[in-house]
Design an enzyme around this catalytic site. Structure first.
Site, PDB file in Angstrom:
ATOM      1  N   LYS A  26     123.651 -11.400  43.078  1.00 51.60           N
ATOM      2  CA  LYS A  26     122.267 -10.931  43.183  1.00 51.60           C
ATOM      3  C   LYS A  26     121.358 -11.829  42.342  1.00 51.60           C
ATOM      4  CE  LYS A  26     124.695  -7.594  44.988  1.00 51.60           C
ATOM      5  NZ  LYS A  26     124.937  -7.321  46.372  1.00 51.60           N
TER       6      LYS A  26
HETATM    7  C1  LIG Z   1     126.045  -6.020  46.363  1.00 50.84           C
HETATM    8  C2  LIG Z   1     125.655  -4.807  47.023  1.00 50.84           C
HETATM    9  C3  LIG Z   1     126.157  -3.556  46.632  1.00 50.84           C
HETATM   10  C4  LIG Z   1     127.232  -3.415  45.585  1.00 50.84           C
HETATM   11  O1  LIG Z   1     126.825  -3.881  44.343  1.00 50.84           O
HETATM   12  P1  LIG Z   1     127.907  -3.980  43.154  1.00 50.84           P
HETATM   13  O2  LIG Z   1     127.037  -4.064  41.925  1.00 50.84           O
HETATM   14  O3  LIG Z   1     128.699  -5.210  43.369  1.00 50.84           O
HETATM   15  O4  LIG Z   1     128.701  -2.748  43.190  1.00 50.84           O
HETATM   16  C5  LIG Z   1     125.690  -2.429  47.267  1.00 50.84           C
HETATM   17  N1  LIG Z   1     124.783  -2.503  48.246  1.00 50.84           N
HETATM   18  C6  LIG Z   1     124.275  -3.686  48.660  1.00 50.84           C
HETATM   19  C7  LIG Z   1     123.255  -3.711  49.737  1.00 50.84           C
HETATM   20  C8  LIG Z   1     124.715  -4.865  48.072  1.00 50.84           C
HETATM   21  O5  LIG Z   1     124.248  -6.040  48.511  1.00 50.84           O
END
Ligand SMILES: *Cc1c(COP(=O)(O)O)cnc(C)c1O
Length: 403
Positions: A214
């Site tokens: 992210k």
């Molecule tokens: C990455 C992501 C998640 C999960 O995030 P984590 O912090 O890795 O658990 C959930 N929803 C979306 C849309 C994502 O892109």
């Protein structure tokens, strides 16, 4: 959107190679053999020092840095309260627990999302109901939600897809009208905006991710933001075993404090080492989004005229942080072949967003034409803070040549 999360964690070798290939000017002779990663977290000495400081303080579990980080993050997104947790996955789980979703309920989710969105519904014993998305933004709309809504629909998890916000005003109003809880999966949306305000402002509850894939990262990590103070107290308790007094508060007290366990909670805590990194990252967020949008504008300049390629862009009601820069290819192209040929040119692109309903974990038939089209024909191009213009030009040249 992390259909392919491995792009976030370059191997040491790859990372070295791309760093050499970066702004340092020490371009190795075989630079083109160094992969241009799809994504690389923007981490530096400051984060390393902050983490070391947390270690030296002797308090490494959830403590004062987590408290500061969750408050600063909430302030950034315009929410009254922040609850830091171990990931966005656990944030989504807690959001559904707090919304009272349980066995027998249905939770509407886009199939087009990282699989954690759908899994959250199963964690509380509910059934995910897969809704389609619109082609331009990859997001749920009031109509696509309404098409799969039943009397058992208890909640909707709407995803700000790859940083592109959904039509927040419309979805919030519709869910309020239906009496259905709206959980905003803002995993990718830190720094995106809706109607001139940060995505997440005014959300009943929004869930965030700080995974390296992210825009800002704490290694692993997540948060919930919301305005309801009572709900925030409950979420804090749920992330920490259902304890009436947090371990950090117990530690601060001069007198022994006997905690109670008020309900079945979880251990979903973030650590102070992670929060220390997060505080540094948060201070860089605006600069990172600005750089991403600058690089996205360059992609647009060079790809907008190209036949058969439609790049993602800002929706009418907001702006994306371009957490993922995807392009939708005309159906006459074989996306996987394009990916393979980009890889041959040293470009690590990725397939677009996955579709959960066709994964073995779900494998449910669903009539989701836009979801299928996007997941089959889109790909994510490299975009990260330290991507150089030269490397970006190589991506565009390679792509346009091979189409
Ligand atoms: C990455 C992501 C998640 C999960 O995030 P984590 O912090 O890795 O658990 C959930 N929803 C979306 C849309 C994502 O892109």
């Amino acid at each position: 959107m992390s259909a392919q999360r491995d792009g976030a964690a370059p191997s040491g070798l790859r990372s070295e190679a791309t760093r050499e290939d970066g702004a340092s000017g020490r371009r190795p002779a075989l630079a083109r053999e160094a992969l241009i990663p799809v994504m690389r977290p923007f981490l530096g000495e400051e984060e390393a020092l902050a983490a070391a400081e947390a270690v030296r303080s002797g308090w490494v579990a959830q403590g004062p840095r987590v408290a500061r980080f969750e408050q600063e993050f909430a302030t950034y997104v315009g929410a009254s309260h922040g609850v830091a947790v171990s990931s966005c996955t656990t944030a989504l789980h807690l959001a559904l627990v707090a919304a009272g979703v349980s066995a027998g309920d249905e939770v509407i989710v886009p199939s087009l999302s990282f699989i954690a969105t759908a899994n959250a519904a199963r964690y509380v014993g509910a059934t995910p109901a897969f809704a389609d998305v619109e082609l331009a933004t990859g997001n749920l709309t009031v109509d696509t939600i309404d098409a799969v809504r039943t009397s058992r629909t208890r909640a909707v998890i709407a995803v700000h897809q790859g940083g592109v916000p959904f039509d927040t005003g419309a979805l919030r109003a519709a869910c309020a009208g239906w009496g259905v809880a709206l959980v905003e999966d803002a995993a990718c949306a830190a720094g995106s905006t809706v109607d001139g305000k940060p995505a997440g402002t005014g959300a009943a509850v929004a869930a965030w991710s700080f995974h390296p894939r992210k825009v800002i990262t704490t290694g692993e990590g997540g948060a919930l933001t919301l305005d309801d103070g009572e709900a925030a107290v409950r979420l804090r308790r749920l992330r920490e075993h259902g304890m009436s007094v947090s371990a950090a508060d117990r530690h601060k007290s001069a007198q022994p404090v006997l905690e109670q366990y008020l309900e079945t909670g979880f251990n979903y805590r973030m650590t102070d080492v992670q929060a220390a990194i997060g505080l540094v990252q948060l201070a860089k967020l605006d600069a990172m989004v600005a750089r991403r949008r600058e690089l996205a504008a360059r992609y647009h300049e060079r790809l907008d005229g190209v036949e058969g390629v439609v790049p993602v862009r800002d929706p009418a009601y907001g702006t994306t942080n371009y957490q993922s820069f995807w392009v939708l290819l005309d159906q006459r192209y074989d996306r996987n072949d394009v990916l393979a040929r980009l890889a041959e040119a040293g470009i690590s692109a990725r397939r677009g967003i996955m579709a959960a309903h066709s994964e073995p974990a779900y494998a449910v038939p669903a009539d989701l034409p836009n979801t299928e089209r996007i997941t089959r024909d889109s790909l994510i191009l490299p975009l990260f803070h330290e991507l150089t213009e030269t490397d970006q030009d190589h991506v565009v040249d390679t792509l346009t040549k091979l189409l």
